[in-house]
Enzyme design. Structure first.
Site, PDB file in Angstrom:
ATOM      1  N   GLY A  23       0.806  -1.210   0.000  1.00 45.88           N
ATOM      2  CA  GLY A  23       0.000   0.000   0.000  1.00 45.88           C
ATOM      3  C   GLY A  23       0.843   1.265   0.000  1.00 45.88           C
ATOM      4  N   ALA A  24       0.198   2.401   0.327  1.00 52.77           N
ATOM      5  CA  ALA A  24       0.843   3.716   0.232  1.00 52.77           C
ATOM      6  C   ALA A  24       1.467   3.850  -1.153  1.00 52.77           C
ATOM      7  CB  ALA A  24       1.877   3.907   1.337  1.00 52.77           C
TER       8      ALA A  24
ATOM      9  N   GLN B 165       7.766  -9.091   8.264  1.00 57.41           N
ATOM     10  CA  GLN B 165       9.013  -8.593   7.682  1.00 57.41           C
ATOM     11  C   GLN B 165       9.513  -7.326   8.371  1.00 57.41           C
ATOM     12  OE1 GLN B 165       7.065  -8.076   3.735  1.00 57.41           O
ATOM     13  NE2 GLN B 165       8.218  -6.167   3.610  1.00 57.41           N
TER      14      GLN B 165
ATOM     15  N   ASP C 155      14.168  -2.341  -4.582  1.00 57.92           N
ATOM     16  CA  ASP C 155      14.412  -3.335  -3.531  1.00 57.92           C
ATOM     17  C   ASP C 155      15.250  -4.470  -4.123  1.00 57.92           C
ATOM     18  OD1 ASP C 155      12.756  -2.226  -1.289  1.00 57.92           O
ATOM     19  OD2 ASP C 155      11.208  -2.399  -2.813  1.00 57.92           O
TER      20      ASP C 155
ATOM     21  N   HIS D 293       4.868   2.096  -7.982  1.00 54.82           N
ATOM     22  CA  HIS D 293       3.906   0.992  -8.012  1.00 54.82           C
ATOM     23  C   HIS D 293       3.071   1.043  -9.286  1.00 54.82           C
ATOM     24  CE1 HIS D 293       4.463   1.486  -3.527  1.00 54.82           C
ATOM     25  NE2 HIS D 293       4.647   0.190  -3.657  1.00 54.82           N
TER      26      HIS D 293
ATOM     27  N   SER E 236       9.389   5.974  -2.911  1.00 53.54           N
ATOM     28  CA  SER E 236       9.176   5.004  -1.843  1.00 53.54           C
ATOM     29  C   SER E 236       7.988   5.459  -1.016  1.00 53.54           C
ATOM     30  CB  SER E 236      10.426   4.914  -0.952  1.00 53.54           C
ATOM     31  OG  SER E 236      10.159   4.184   0.226  1.00 53.54           O
TER      32      SER E 236
END
Length: 285
Positions: free
Chosen positions: A31-32, A61, A151, A37, A186
């Site tokens: 999300g966010a 995590q 990532d 994305h 991010s």
């Protein structure tokens, strides 16, 4: 766009689409959502007949409970973005749905890969990533699953996971999307003030400069040393690590001849927010 919160319902929905011979793409997220994305979803839409996106803040995590509590949440905005970029179905499970027996959740050991860089500073992080990604790949069974290059170590972990467990889904890496300043997009950037965002842009500037110098012939260790000195002089940046590594194993390299794929990776705190970034220096494919 379909919104589903149950594993059973999602499997039923996707099975009906597979019966129509539709290819399925998966974009796992916490999300966010931001433009990075959105690019993952767009790539899936271009490559597959149907795109599924998951929104799940995975507690296993997070080695820092405070970091989990502060992780930004904006579900309504996330759903608006996913609708705009062509997502077909979004899976929004609860923690109980994903981890029905939270006291006895399995762990995964990725060996040396999880003990370097991010793994060294976030113990247990990649086990949590591996478990939740395994679950999502098992539930969705996508033809393609899309992950961001930002990532990079997570990407290496997931590729090992898929290879070692003989998972049929193909993992697709999508290049990092950046702000105009160069700062890697991010979800954590939402926690930066305007001033902190300006300071954080130095992270990309410095590693991009190191990449240029090394490709021009400067020695790896010399380039790293000067970059660390420069970053440590910038007020507001607390450097955690800066290394040049084999992109597949995350082990340090001192010469560009040591591996086919080599990257520069860093992690740093800016205003109490932990940020990571990387750049390929050398890439075979």
């Amino acid at each position: 766009m379909e919104i589903i919160d149950s594993i059973v319902e999602l499997r039923h929905y996707l099975d009906s689409k597979r019966a129509e011979r539709m290819s399925i793409g998966l974009v796992p997220t916490m999300g966010a959502l931001h433009e990075g994305h959105a690019e993952l979803v767009k790539e899936s839409v271009r490559s597959c007949d149907l795109t599924a996106c998951s929104i799940f803040v995975n507690p296993t995590q997070f080695n820092n409970p405070d970091d989990l509590l502060k992780y930004p949440k904006q579900l309504e905005k996330d759903l608006e973005l996913l609708t705009m970029v062509g997502c077909d179905v979004v899976f929004i499970p609860s923690v109980d749905e994903m981890y029905p027996d939270q006291e006895k959740t399995i762990t995964i050991n990725f060996g040396q890969l999880e003990n370097l860089l991010e793994g060294a500073f976030r113990p247990g992080h990649f086990s949590g990533v591996g478990v939740v990604v395994s679950k999502l790949l098992n539930v969705v069974q996508p033809d393609l699953a899309f992950f961001g290059q930002k990532d990079l170590q997570q990407l290496a972990v997931i590729r090992k996971l898929v290879k070692d467990l003989n998972i049929q889904s193909k993992i697709v890496s999508v290049p990092t999307v950046r702000e105009k300043s160069g700062l890697a997009m991010s979800s954590r950037n939402l926690r930066l003030s305007e001033r902190e965002a300006v300071v954080a842009a130095n992270l990309y500037r410095v590693i991009d400069s190191v990449k240029t110098k090394i490709l021009a012939g400067e020695q790896v260790l010399s380039g790293l040393t000067s970059a660390k000195v420069e970053l440590e002089k910038i007020e507001g940046i607390e450097l955690e690590y800066l290394d040049i590594v084999n992109s597949d194993t995350m082990s340090k390299v001192e010469e560009l001849s040591e591996a086919l794929n080599i990257s520069i990776c860093l992690a740093a705190y800016v205003g109490g927010v932990r940020l990571i970034d990387n750049l390929y220096i050398k890439q075979e494919n």
